[in-house]
Design an enzyme around this catalytic site. Structure first.
Site, short mmCIF file in Angstrom:
data_model
loop_
_atom_site.label_atom_id
_atom_site.label_comp_id
_atom_site.label_asym_id
_atom_site.label_seq_id
_atom_site.Cartn_x
_atom_site.Cartn_y
_atom_site.Cartn_z
N ARG A 69 0.81 -1.22 0.00
CA ARG A 69 0.00 0.00 0.00
C ARG A 69 0.84 1.27 0.00
O ARG A 69 0.38 2.32 -0.45
CB ARG A 69 -1.01 -0.04 1.14
CG ARG A 69 -2.07 -1.14 0.90
CD ARG A 69 -3.04 -1.31 2.04
NE ARG A 69 -2.43 -1.74 3.29
CZ ARG A 69 -2.19 -3.00 3.63
NH1 ARG A 69 -2.50 -3.97 2.81
NH2 ARG A 69 -1.64 -3.28 4.79
N GLU A 106 2.34 -6.15 14.30
CA GLU A 106 1.40 -6.31 15.41
C GLU A 106 0.78 -7.70 15.42
O GLU A 106 0.22 -8.14 16.41
CB GLU A 106 0.31 -5.22 15.39
CG GLU A 106 -0.60 -5.22 14.19
CD GLU A 106 -0.07 -4.42 13.01
OE1 GLU A 106 -0.89 -4.06 12.17
OE2 GLU A 106 1.15 -4.19 12.89
#
Length: 182
Positions: A69, A106
């Protein structure tokens, strides 16, 4: 965006176009989906314009976009400010001589790779991604660029998840963000 900056009215329009997908890619993750932002030409253009307005006069010579992205936002920024674009890729996507940096996400671990000859010593770099969560990906990108002698001027993301404290991991490096999600 820092506390001293006036909020641009375009930011609210951008924020409304980002979809939150619960439990993706795994349970407990609230995924910030920018594909809905890309479907709105005005919101997408406003996003790019805000970054270009900020970086146009900062003498950035290289925009490093983080796969995948970061490519979406990094390429038009690089073109508009007259900088080269360098893709920071996932493993085994680049031919030729590369350097890499491993990092924690994460929800797991990964690594970024970059062509050795893509960035010159002394280049002024902007690191671009769609989102900062824990900061691991941006730190890996900064480490790659520094290892070849680039000066990392700033990191830029469309979205920040402040509760994950990623900003603190950037070792004081400036971070510009358009939208925060609590």
């Amino acid at each position: 965006m820092s506390e001293n900056e006036v909020k641009d009215p375009r930011i609210d329009g951008i924020k409304t176009k980002i979809r939150v997908v619960p439990d993706f890619p795994k349970k407990g993750i609230m995924f910030q989906d920018i594909t809905t932002l890309l479907l709105d030409p005005k919101a997408f253009k406003d996003t790019i314009d805000l970054f270009v307005e900020r970086y146009r006069h900062m003498n950035i010579s290289v925009v490093a976009g983080i796969e995948a992205r970061g490519f979406i936002f990094g390429v038009p920024i690089a073109l508009a400010i007259g900088a080269k674009f360098v893709p920071l890729r996932k493993p085994k996507k680049l031919p030729g001589e590369i350097i890499f940096e491993e990092y924690e996400l994460e929800y797991g671990s990964d690594r970024l790779e970059m062509h050795v000859e893509a960035v010159d010593s002394g280049d002024r770099a902007l690191v671009v991604d769609d989102l900062i969560a824990t900061g691991g990906t941006l730190c890996a990108a900064m480490n790659l660029l520094r290892r070849v002698g680039a000066e990392v001027v700033e990191c830029a993301c469309v979205i920040e998840l402040p509760e994950l404290n990623g900003r603190e991991r950037l070792e004081g490096k400036a971070l510009y963000v358009l939208v925060e999600y609590q």
